[in-house]
Design an enzyme around this catalytic site. Structure first.
Site, PDB file in Angstrom:
ATOM      1  N   PRO A   2       0.811  -1.213   0.000  1.00  0.00           N
ATOM      2  CA  PRO A   2       0.000   0.000   0.000  1.00  0.00           C
ATOM      3  C   PRO A   2       0.845   1.262   0.000  1.00  0.00           C
ATOM      4  O   PRO A   2       1.675   1.461   0.881  1.00  0.00           O
ATOM      5  CB  PRO A   2      -0.814  -0.100   1.299  1.00  0.00           C
ATOM      6  CG  PRO A   2      -0.344  -1.335   1.992  1.00  0.00           C
ATOM      7  CD  PRO A   2       0.902  -1.790   1.345  1.00  0.00           C
ATOM      8  N   GLU A   3       0.606   2.084  -0.978  1.00  0.00           N
ATOM      9  CA  GLU A   3       1.195   3.418  -1.024  1.00  0.00           C
ATOM     10  C   GLU A   3       0.060   4.404  -0.736  1.00  0.00           C
ATOM     11  O   GLU A   3      -1.023   3.990  -0.321  1.00  0.00           O
ATOM     12  CB  GLU A   3       1.847   3.637  -2.399  1.00  0.00           C
ATOM     13  CG  GLU A   3       2.872   2.534  -2.720  1.00  0.00           C
ATOM     14  CD  GLU A   3       3.510   2.634  -4.089  1.00  0.00           C
ATOM     15  OE1 GLU A   3       3.751   3.760  -4.551  1.00  0.00           O
ATOM     16  OE2 GLU A   3       3.779   1.591  -4.700  1.00  0.00           O
ATOM     17  N   HIS A  93      -3.095 -15.997   8.386  1.00  0.00           N
ATOM     18  CA  HIS A  93      -2.298 -14.798   8.670  1.00  0.00           C
ATOM     19  C   HIS A  93      -3.126 -13.650   9.233  1.00  0.00           C
ATOM     20  O   HIS A  93      -2.780 -12.481   9.070  1.00  0.00           O
ATOM     21  CB  HIS A  93      -1.541 -14.312   7.427  1.00  0.00           C
ATOM     22  CG  HIS A  93      -0.759 -15.385   6.735  1.00  0.00           C
ATOM     23  ND1 HIS A  93       0.290 -16.051   7.332  1.00  0.00           N
ATOM     24  CD2 HIS A  93      -0.890 -15.940   5.506  1.00  0.00           C
ATOM     25  CE1 HIS A  93       0.774 -16.940   6.490  1.00  0.00           C
ATOM     26  NE2 HIS A  93       0.073 -16.891   5.388  1.00  0.00           N
ATOM     27  N   ARG A 112       3.264 -11.314   5.273  1.00  0.00           N
ATOM     28  CA  ARG A 112       4.712 -11.235   5.548  1.00  0.00           C
ATOM     29  C   ARG A 112       5.034 -10.695   6.938  1.00  0.00           C
ATOM     30  O   ARG A 112       6.214 -10.594   7.284  1.00  0.00           O
ATOM     31  CB  ARG A 112       5.395 -10.411   4.449  1.00  0.00           C
ATOM     32  CG  ARG A 112       5.381 -11.158   3.123  1.00  0.00           C
ATOM     33  CD  ARG A 112       5.954 -10.343   2.002  1.00  0.00           C
ATOM     34  NE  ARG A 112       7.397 -10.197   2.100  1.00  0.00           N
ATOM     35  CZ  ARG A 112       8.121  -9.518   1.219  1.00  0.00           C
ATOM     36  NH1 ARG A 112       7.541  -8.924   0.207  1.00  0.00           N
ATOM     37  NH2 ARG A 112       9.413  -9.434   1.354  1.00  0.00           N
TER      38      ARG A 112
END
Length: 279
Positions: A2-3, A93, A112
């Site tokens: 995400p930017e 996750h 991650r």
DNA sequence: AATTGTACCTGTCAGC
DNA sequence: TGCTGACAGGTACAAT
């Protein structure tokens, strides 16, 4: 992942569905997510608090909880916040769950595990998370042309490296940097200080246009990104160079190449993007 | 001061 | 089909 456009879109979905809700209870399955407090604090600090506001600063999400408590979340590469009904299956996750007073849940999913959380007083949490060091918001008046000119002229770095630096301007990541430089016709390896004035002016405007377009398309869903309601964005369909290695440039049909610049995978049309200055 | 390498993690994909 | 290694959008830190 995400930017700025993605975090902005997530924030907007959360404003609609969780602001005003009270956190009834909390589960934390991956304590290392929490950078500045023990697990007990996470639970005790959040339970019973009302979510007063959700805002964005750079790529960070800021939750104001109750009168003066803050929670700062950075999604890093693969973090997702999802607003779910309790009966919806849990994704692998899933690292925390907030049970809300409307019987819905806010879940954090992060393959991650690079995401980070800071909690504390709203002011203190922002300091601890390092928000004070961030540069201006590119879509705000603070990101003026004179500011940008100065930031570039005082740097010996490549323009790609500088644009990725969150202390210079926030919100740009690999995708939007590559796209901005393509649209501005600038080779990413150009030394920032050696761009002609006209190119600096164009790049300044282009950065805003590209980020706004990203927001308008609700973000870029190349891999993991979805908004707070699990919806994909559509800006991936409008990318000119990012992820298009070995494909033809849409403007000149030159084959897009990928090379490592500033330690990052970088996508370039060598015909459309001029290298200014330097070697 | 700036750049490079490394670390944090897991999943995917290309190549053999 | 299965294995291995490279690589992935971010950032912080140490070393150079």
């Amino acid at each position: 992942m995400p930017e700025l456009p993605e975090v902005e879109t997530i924030k907007n979905t959360l404003v609609d569905c969780v602001v005003g809700r009270v956190i009834i209870s909390v589960e934390l399955n991956y304590p290392a997510l929490l950078k500045n407090a023990p697990v007990d604090d996470f639970t005790k600090t959040l339970e019973g608090k009302r979510i007063v506001s959700v805002t964005r600063r750079g790529k960070y999400l800021l939750f104001q909880l109750g009168e003066k408590t803050g929670l700062i979340l950075h999604l890093r590469m693969t973090g997702q916040l999802r607003y779910n009904r309790p009966q919806e299956p849990f994704l692998k996750h899933t690292h925390f769950v907030w049970h809300l007073d409307n019987h819905m849940q806010l879940r954090y999913v992060d393959v991650r595990k690079f995401g980070t959380i800071f909690i504390g007083s709203f002011i203190e949490a922002q300091k601890t998370a390092g928000l004070e060091r961030l540069g201006p918001e590119p879509l705000s008046p603070c990101f003026s042309l004179p500011y940008f000119v100065k930031a570039l002229s005082s740097s010996k770095r490549t323009i790609k490296s500088l644009l990725l630096d969150q202390t210079k301007v926030v919100g740009l990541g690999n995708i939007y940097v590559d796209e901005s430089l393509f649209r501005a016709g600038i080779h990413p390896q150009s030394p920032a200080a050696e761009l002609p004035d006209e190119q600096v002016r164009i790049l300044h405007a282009t950065i805003r246009q590209v980020l706004q377009a990203g927001i308008d398309r609700r973000g870029t869903s190349m891999n993991d990104y979805v908004d707070g309601l699990g919806r994909q964005g559509t800006f991936q369909f409008e990318l000119s160079v990012y992820g298009r290695e070995k494909e033809q440039c849409r403007l000149c049909h030159t084959i897009i190449v990928r090379e490592v610049i500033a330690g990052r995978s970088t996508h370039i049309c060598t015909h459309c993007q001029n290298r200014y200055g330097g070697s």
